[in-house]
Design an enzyme around this catalytic site. Sequence first.
Site, mmCIF file in Angstrom:
data_model
loop_
_atom_site.group_PDB
_atom_site.id
_atom_site.type_symbol
_atom_site.label_atom_id
_atom_site.label_comp_id
_atom_site.label_asym_id
_atom_site.label_seq_id
_atom_site.Cartn_x
_atom_site.Cartn_y
_atom_site.Cartn_z
ATOM 1 N N CYS A 120 0.863 -1.176 0.000
ATOM 2 C CA CYS A 120 0.000 0.000 0.000
ATOM 3 C C CYS A 120 0.901 1.228 0.000
ATOM 4 O O CYS A 120 2.055 1.145 0.411
ATOM 5 C CB CYS A 120 -0.907 0.017 1.226
ATOM 6 S SG CYS A 120 -2.218 1.265 1.076
ATOM 7 N N CYS A 122 -0.003 4.183 1.514
ATOM 8 C CA CYS A 122 -0.382 5.182 2.536
ATOM 9 C C CYS A 122 0.724 5.445 3.557
ATOM 10 O O CYS A 122 0.787 6.535 4.117
ATOM 11 C CB CYS A 122 -1.689 4.811 3.226
ATOM 12 S SG CYS A 122 -1.604 3.323 4.229
ATOM 13 N N LYS A 200 -12.196 -5.042 2.504
ATOM 14 C CA LYS A 200 -11.610 -4.184 3.529
ATOM 15 C C LYS A 200 -12.523 -2.981 3.737
ATOM 16 O O LYS A 200 -12.798 -2.230 2.803
ATOM 17 C CB LYS A 200 -10.220 -3.727 3.103
ATOM 18 C CG LYS A 200 -9.592 -2.763 4.100
ATOM 19 C CD LYS A 200 -8.153 -2.450 3.754
ATOM 20 C CE LYS A 200 -7.581 -1.438 4.732
ATOM 21 N NZ LYS A 200 -6.183 -1.127 4.442
ATOM 22 N N ARG A 222 -10.938 7.434 4.153
ATOM 23 C CA ARG A 222 -10.737 6.453 3.088
ATOM 24 C C ARG A 222 -12.056 5.884 2.555
ATOM 25 O O ARG A 222 -12.077 4.838 1.915
ATOM 26 C CB ARG A 222 -9.869 5.305 3.614
ATOM 27 C CG ARG A 222 -8.519 5.740 4.145
ATOM 28 C CD ARG A 222 -7.510 4.598 4.056
ATOM 29 N NE ARG A 222 -6.432 4.670 5.026
ATOM 30 C CZ ARG A 222 -5.425 5.529 4.986
ATOM 31 N NH1 ARG A 222 -5.365 6.443 4.036
ATOM 32 N NH2 ARG A 222 -4.487 5.489 5.911
ATOM 33 N N GLU A 238 -16.525 -8.050 -4.378
ATOM 34 C CA GLU A 238 -15.088 -7.737 -4.248
ATOM 35 C C GLU A 238 -14.265 -9.027 -4.243
ATOM 36 O O GLU A 238 -13.219 -9.120 -4.887
ATOM 37 C CB GLU A 238 -14.816 -6.954 -2.953
ATOM 38 C CG GLU A 238 -15.171 -5.481 -3.017
ATOM 39 C CD GLU A 238 -14.113 -4.663 -3.759
ATOM 40 O OE1 GLU A 238 -13.157 -5.231 -4.314
ATOM 41 O OE2 GLU A 238 -14.264 -3.428 -3.778
ATOM 42 N N LYS A 253 -11.418 -7.744 6.506
ATOM 43 C CA LYS A 253 -10.798 -6.863 7.485
ATOM 44 C C LYS A 253 -11.721 -5.691 7.788
ATOM 45 O O LYS A 253 -12.215 -5.073 6.848
ATOM 46 C CB LYS A 253 -9.482 -6.350 6.900
ATOM 47 C CG LYS A 253 -8.751 -5.388 7.776
ATOM 48 C CD LYS A 253 -7.532 -4.914 7.078
ATOM 49 C CE LYS A 253 -6.935 -3.806 7.929
ATOM 50 N NZ LYS A 253 -5.929 -3.076 7.227
ATOM 51 N N TYR A 318 -2.252 -9.167 16.298
ATOM 52 C CA TYR A 318 -1.188 -8.666 17.169
ATOM 53 C C TYR A 318 -1.044 -9.539 18.416
ATOM 54 O O TYR A 318 -0.111 -9.370 19.184
ATOM 55 C CB TYR A 318 -1.477 -7.199 17.538
ATOM 56 C CG TYR A 318 -1.613 -6.341 16.298
ATOM 57 C CD1 TYR A 318 -0.485 -5.927 15.586
ATOM 58 C CD2 TYR A 318 -2.867 -6.002 15.790
ATOM 59 C CE1 TYR A 318 -0.607 -5.182 14.415
ATOM 60 C CE2 TYR A 318 -3.001 -5.254 14.623
ATOM 61 C CZ TYR A 318 -1.876 -4.850 13.947
ATOM 62 O OH TYR A 318 -1.996 -4.124 12.786
HETATM 63 C C1 PBG Z 1 -2.886 0.248 4.929
HETATM 64 C C2 PBG Z 1 -3.370 -0.602 6.038
HETATM 65 C C3 PBG Z 1 -4.139 -0.254 7.155
HETATM 66 C C4 PBG Z 1 -4.218 -1.395 7.953
HETATM 67 C C5 PBG Z 1 -3.537 -2.393 7.293
HETATM 68 N N1 PBG Z 1 -3.029 -1.898 6.105
HETATM 69 C C6 PBG Z 1 -4.697 1.043 7.575
HETATM 70 C C7 PBG Z 1 -5.752 1.701 6.814
HETATM 71 O O1 PBG Z 1 -6.304 1.194 5.847
HETATM 72 O O2 PBG Z 1 -6.028 2.841 7.184
HETATM 73 C C8 PBG Z 1 -4.927 -1.478 9.284
HETATM 74 C C9 PBG Z 1 -4.448 -2.548 10.199
HETATM 75 C C10 PBG Z 1 -4.863 -2.408 11.615
HETATM 76 O O3 PBG Z 1 -5.647 -1.526 12.015
HETATM 77 O O4 PBG Z 1 -4.393 -3.238 12.404
HETATM 78 N N2 PBG Z 1 -3.765 0.593 3.936
#
Ligand code: PBG
Length: 328
Positions: A120, A122, A200, A222, A238, A253, A318
């Site tokens: 990604c 970001c 997601k 987002r 998706e 997710k 985690y």
């Molecule tokens: C990046 C990404 C994110 C997470 C995983 N990859 C953050 C987002 O989309 O803002 C979130 C993972 C987490 O909250 O543990 N795009």
Amino acid sequence: MSYPIHRPRRLRRNETLRRLVRETRLSPDNLVAPLFVCGGEGVRREIAAMPGCYQMSVDRLLEECRELASLGVPGVILFGLPEKKDAEGSGASAEDGPVPRALRALRRELKELSLWADVCLCEYTDHGHCGPLAPGPDGRLDVDNDRTLPLLAKAALAYAAAGADVVAPSDMMDGRVGALRGALDQAGRADVVIVSYAAKYASGFYGPFREAAGSAPAFGDRRGYQMDPANTDEAMREVAADLAEGADIVMVKPALAYLDVVYRVKERFQVPLAAYNVSGEYAMIKAAARNGWLDETRVAMEALISIRRAGADIILTYFAKEAARLLA
Ligand code: PBG
């Protein structure tokens, strides 16, 4: 099946019986640990909202991964904290970025660990969005989908070259799985697995992650690319699209607030399925436990088994290290 002939409590009387009739199993084999890698040396900075999670330099990350591997955790997924950022997120594909450096070090030493690289932009853009921006028809800045695709593909190639077994696009751009598969195949890397963050959601549960990875959007949110929490039919579309484009494993997710989606994807597609037990889900349990309001171990294990029960084969969490230790 009625009382007194039938007494369901008979099978709950002791742990041996409960073990024998247990329907769902959780094993270290199911776990992937998300890790945050930064520059420097000897760095191990705890993330305030994620007690027990750290931003680590490559040397300390190696120690963490040795421990995870020795506990039987089969995989880790890496997120990078680059030294500098720009509008295009060009650091995502830099060969000397934190993730490629970590991958090369891990690949050398830990042959048996499955190395996943989150793909990604970001973490690498100065505006914190998941791709370069362009004004939309209404003049508002938005992520430019089609200009993002080759940048994601370039990042995936860099991670594959550095030793990643798996690339996991988490940006939610349309067409990214096909773009990655095409680029990898063309580069002779048909072996690299794609785990797509297929469903997601635009979730408030990512709060602590954005602090951990320094990836909070500088403006807006987002919702223009991640999914609306109200939708599940859309999740089916998706997932179908990502499988058609070549995803090997699909992901839902977050996990806990979306167990219905996990269940539905598994029922419908019967493909390897991952669920991401995200930062906010972790932080809530940690915070409550620190206040003495919940039994952390018990609640964490209950959350993980619920994700398995819903149908996930793989859980990104985690809690991976703690859970693997308990299951040993
Ligand atoms: C990046 C990404 C994110 C997470 C995983 N990859 C953050 C987002 O989309 O803002 C979130 C993972 C987490 O909250 O543990 N795009």
